[in-house]
Design a protein around this motif. Structure first.
Motif, PDB file in Angstrom:
ATOM      1  N   HIS A 218       0.836  -1.202   0.000  1.00 27.11           N
ATOM      2  CA  HIS A 218       0.000   0.000   0.000  1.00 27.11           C
ATOM      3  C   HIS A 218       0.868   1.247   0.000  1.00 27.11           C
ATOM      4  O   HIS A 218       1.852   1.319   0.705  1.00 27.11           O
ATOM      5  CB  HIS A 218      -0.899   0.031   1.226  1.00 27.11           C
ATOM      6  CG  HIS A 218      -1.928  -1.046   1.258  1.00 27.11           C
ATOM      7  ND1 HIS A 218      -2.390  -1.678   0.148  1.00 27.11           N
ATOM      8  CD2 HIS A 218      -2.586  -1.602   2.296  1.00 27.11           C
ATOM      9  CE1 HIS A 218      -3.288  -2.573   0.490  1.00 27.11           C
ATOM     10  NE2 HIS A 218      -3.416  -2.566   1.784  1.00 27.11           N
ATOM     11  N   MET A 219       0.456   2.195  -0.807  1.00 24.78           N
ATOM     12  CA  MET A 219       1.097   3.501  -0.797  1.00 24.78           C
ATOM     13  C   MET A 219       0.411   4.339   0.269  1.00 24.78           C
ATOM     14  O   MET A 219      -0.807   4.276   0.402  1.00 24.78           O
ATOM     15  CB  MET A 219       0.899   4.201  -2.146  1.00 24.78           C
ATOM     16  CG  MET A 219       2.068   4.191  -3.039  1.00 24.78           C
ATOM     17  SD  MET A 219       1.636   5.210  -4.460  1.00 24.78           S
ATOM     18  CE  MET A 219       3.230   5.721  -4.919  1.00 24.78           C
TER      19      MET A 219
ATOM     20  N   GLU B  38      19.839  19.983 -10.898  1.00 28.46           N
ATOM     21  CA  GLU B  38      20.729  19.426  -9.892  1.00 28.46           C
ATOM     22  C   GLU B  38      19.981  18.861  -8.688  1.00 28.46           C
ATOM     23  O   GLU B  38      20.573  18.596  -7.658  1.00 28.46           O
ATOM     24  CB  GLU B  38      21.809  20.424  -9.475  1.00 28.46           C
ATOM     25  CG  GLU B  38      22.725  20.779 -10.629  1.00 28.46           C
ATOM     26  CD  GLU B  38      23.857  21.721 -10.252  1.00 28.46           C
ATOM     27  OE1 GLU B  38      23.896  22.209  -9.104  1.00 28.46           O
ATOM     28  OE2 GLU B  38      24.705  21.967 -11.117  1.00 28.46           O
ATOM     29  N   PHE B  39      18.647  18.661  -8.809  1.00 26.96           N
ATOM     30  CA  PHE B  39      17.916  17.875  -7.828  1.00 26.96           C
ATOM     31  C   PHE B  39      18.345  16.434  -8.047  1.00 26.96           C
ATOM     32  O   PHE B  39      18.557  16.019  -9.187  1.00 26.96           O
ATOM     33  CB  PHE B  39      16.403  17.953  -8.055  1.00 26.96           C
ATOM     34  CG  PHE B  39      15.737  19.208  -7.560  1.00 26.96           C
ATOM     35  CD1 PHE B  39      15.808  19.592  -6.222  1.00 26.96           C
ATOM     36  CD2 PHE B  39      14.985  19.981  -8.428  1.00 26.96           C
ATOM     37  CE1 PHE B  39      15.177  20.738  -5.778  1.00 26.96           C
ATOM     38  CE2 PHE B  39      14.335  21.123  -7.988  1.00 26.96           C
ATOM     39  CZ  PHE B  39      14.435  21.503  -6.659  1.00 26.96           C
ATOM     40  N   SER B  40      18.441  15.652  -6.983  1.00 26.29           N
ATOM     41  CA  SER B  40      18.754  14.241  -7.164  1.00 26.29           C
ATOM     42  C   SER B  40      17.530  13.539  -7.764  1.00 26.29           C
ATOM     43  O   SER B  40      16.403  14.049  -7.686  1.00 26.29           O
ATOM     44  CB  SER B  40      19.109  13.596  -5.821  1.00 26.29           C
ATOM     45  OG  SER B  40      17.960  13.467  -5.010  1.00 26.29           O
ATOM     46  N   ILE B  41      17.753  12.378  -8.359  1.00 23.22           N
ATOM     47  CA  ILE B  41      16.641  11.596  -8.904  1.00 23.22           C
ATOM     48  C   ILE B  41      15.660  11.285  -7.778  1.00 23.22           C
ATOM     49  O   ILE B  41      14.447  11.382  -7.947  1.00 23.22           O
ATOM     50  CB  ILE B  41      17.149  10.295  -9.568  1.00 23.22           C
ATOM     51  CG1 ILE B  41      18.065  10.600 -10.752  1.00 23.22           C
ATOM     52  CG2 ILE B  41      15.972   9.411  -9.990  1.00 23.22           C
ATOM     53  CD1 ILE B  41      17.422  11.304 -11.920  1.00 23.22           C
ATOM     54  N   ARG B  42      16.178  10.944  -6.619  1.00 23.20           N
ATOM     55  CA  ARG B  42      15.336  10.650  -5.452  1.00 23.20           C
ATOM     56  C   ARG B  42      14.470  11.867  -5.097  1.00 23.20           C
ATOM     57  O   ARG B  42      13.284  11.738  -4.820  1.00 23.20           O
ATOM     58  CB  ARG B  42      16.212  10.251  -4.274  1.00 23.20           C
ATOM     59  CG  ARG B  42      15.439   9.867  -3.025  1.00 23.20           C
ATOM     60  CD  ARG B  42      16.374   9.400  -1.919  1.00 23.20           C
ATOM     61  NE  ARG B  42      17.110   8.210  -2.308  1.00 23.20           N
ATOM     62  CZ  ARG B  42      16.684   6.964  -2.144  1.00 23.20           C
ATOM     63  NH1 ARG B  42      15.522   6.758  -1.585  1.00 23.20           N
ATOM     64  NH2 ARG B  42      17.416   5.940  -2.524  1.00 23.20           N
ATOM     65  N   GLU B  43      15.058  13.072  -5.110  1.00 27.01           N
ATOM     66  CA  GLU B  43      14.298  14.291  -4.806  1.00 27.01           C
ATOM     67  C   GLU B  43      13.216  14.531  -5.853  1.00 27.01           C
ATOM     68  O   GLU B  43      12.084  14.884  -5.508  1.00 27.01           O
ATOM     69  CB  GLU B  43      15.224  15.507  -4.770  1.00 27.01           C
ATOM     70  CG  GLU B  43      16.141  15.578  -3.576  1.00 27.01           C
ATOM     71  CD  GLU B  43      17.156  16.694  -3.684  1.00 27.01           C
ATOM     72  OE1 GLU B  43      17.282  17.440  -2.697  1.00 27.01           O
ATOM     73  OE2 GLU B  43      17.831  16.813  -4.730  1.00 27.01           O
ATOM     74  N   LEU B  44      13.563  14.341  -7.125  1.00 24.25           N
ATOM     75  CA  LEU B  44      12.594  14.549  -8.194  1.00 24.25           C
ATOM     76  C   LEU B  44      11.418  13.583  -8.056  1.00 24.25           C
ATOM     77  O   LEU B  44      10.258  13.983  -8.168  1.00 24.25           O
ATOM     78  CB  LEU B  44      13.258  14.385  -9.567  1.00 24.25           C
ATOM     79  CG  LEU B  44      14.276  15.465  -9.935  1.00 24.25           C
ATOM     80  CD1 LEU B  44      15.074  15.048 -11.163  1.00 24.25           C
ATOM     81  CD2 LEU B  44      13.583  16.805 -10.167  1.00 24.25           C
TER      82      LEU B  44
ATOM     83  N   MET C  89       7.420  14.363  -7.224  1.00 22.66           N
ATOM     84  CA  MET C  89       6.325  13.882  -8.082  1.00 22.66           C
ATOM     85  C   MET C  89       5.290  13.101  -7.294  1.00 22.66           C
ATOM     86  O   MET C  89       4.202  12.851  -7.790  1.00 22.66           O
ATOM     87  CB  MET C  89       6.859  12.959  -9.182  1.00 22.66           C
ATOM     88  CG  MET C  89       7.557  13.650 -10.292  1.00 22.66           C
ATOM     89  SD  MET C  89       7.923  12.490 -11.611  1.00 22.66           S
ATOM     90  CE  MET C  89       9.332  11.620 -10.966  1.00 22.66           C
ATOM     91  N   GLY C  90       5.666  12.660  -6.089  1.00 27.84           N
ATOM     92  CA  GLY C  90       4.751  11.834  -5.323  1.00 27.84           C
ATOM     93  C   GLY C  90       4.918  10.360  -5.620  1.00 27.84           C
ATOM     94  O   GLY C  90       4.037   9.562  -5.354  1.00 27.84           O
ATOM     95  N   VAL C  91       6.085  10.002  -6.168  1.00 29.09           N
ATOM     96  CA  VAL C  91       6.375   8.598  -6.450  1.00 29.09           C
ATOM     97  C   VAL C  91       7.094   8.023  -5.244  1.00 29.09           C
ATOM     98  O   VAL C  91       8.044   8.612  -4.740  1.00 29.09           O
ATOM     99  CB  VAL C  91       7.257   8.466  -7.717  1.00 29.09           C
ATOM    100  CG1 VAL C  91       7.688   7.024  -7.939  1.00 29.09           C
ATOM    101  CG2 VAL C  91       6.514   8.998  -8.935  1.00 29.09           C
ATOM    102  N   GLU C  92       6.618   6.878  -4.783  1.00 30.00           N
ATOM    103  CA  GLU C  92       7.236   6.238  -3.629  1.00 30.00           C
ATOM    104  C   GLU C  92       8.679   5.895  -3.951  1.00 30.00           C
ATOM    105  O   GLU C  92       8.968   5.259  -4.962  1.00 30.00           O
ATOM    106  CB  GLU C  92       6.476   4.978  -3.252  1.00 30.00           C
ATOM    107  CG  GLU C  92       6.976   4.331  -1.996  1.00 30.00           C
ATOM    108  CD  GLU C  92       6.152   3.122  -1.599  1.00 30.00           C
ATOM    109  OE1 GLU C  92       6.250   2.731  -0.436  1.00 30.00           O
ATOM    110  OE2 GLU C  92       5.428   2.586  -2.444  1.00 30.00           O
ATOM    111  N   VAL C  93       9.590   6.340  -3.112  1.00 32.31           N
ATOM    112  CA  VAL C  93      11.010   6.083  -3.311  1.00 32.31           C
ATOM    113  C   VAL C  93      11.431   5.022  -2.309  1.00 32.31           C
ATOM    114  O   VAL C  93      11.343   5.217  -1.103  1.00 32.31           O
ATOM    115  CB  VAL C  93      11.840   7.373  -3.101  1.00 32.31           C
ATOM    116  CG1 VAL C  93      13.313   7.093  -3.304  1.00 32.31           C
ATOM    117  CG2 VAL C  93      11.368   8.476  -4.030  1.00 32.31           C
TER     118      VAL C  93
END
Length: 89
Positions: free
Chosen positions: A6-7, A68-74, A78-82
């Motif tokens: 679950h998200m 220069e935002f990290s991929i994780r930050e981006l 976006m609201g994608v679960e990291v």
């Protein structure tokens, strides 16, 4: 037995947050300026904003390069679960 992952309710995909964050960081006035910075056609930004085009790997990398935002930050913006990746030794 398989369990459904679950998200959290507060995590919802919203590409506008990441686009707006990049615009703010780069001090861009509008989506046309953002499309130039990302080197994509203006309709691409519009389609992303209207949820008709997902943010794919190529544009995600471009967003990382220019902001220069990290991929994780981006992804978080976006609201994608990291989830952390574990690399086997």
């Amino acid at each position: 037995m398989m369990t459904k992952r679950h998200m959290p309710e507060e995590v919802t995909y919203d590409p506008n947050k990441v686009l707006d964050a990049i615009m703010e960081k780069l001090n861009l006035k509008n989506d046309a300026a953002l499309s130039r910075a990302l080197e994509v056609a203006p309709p691409v930004i519009s389609k992303i904003r209207h949820h008709t085009l997902p943010i794919g790997a190529t544009i995600l990398l471009r967003m990382h390069e220019v902001s220069e935002f990290s991929i994780r930050e981006l992804k978080s913006l976006m609201g994608v679960e990291v989830t952390p990746m574990h690399i086997a030794a």
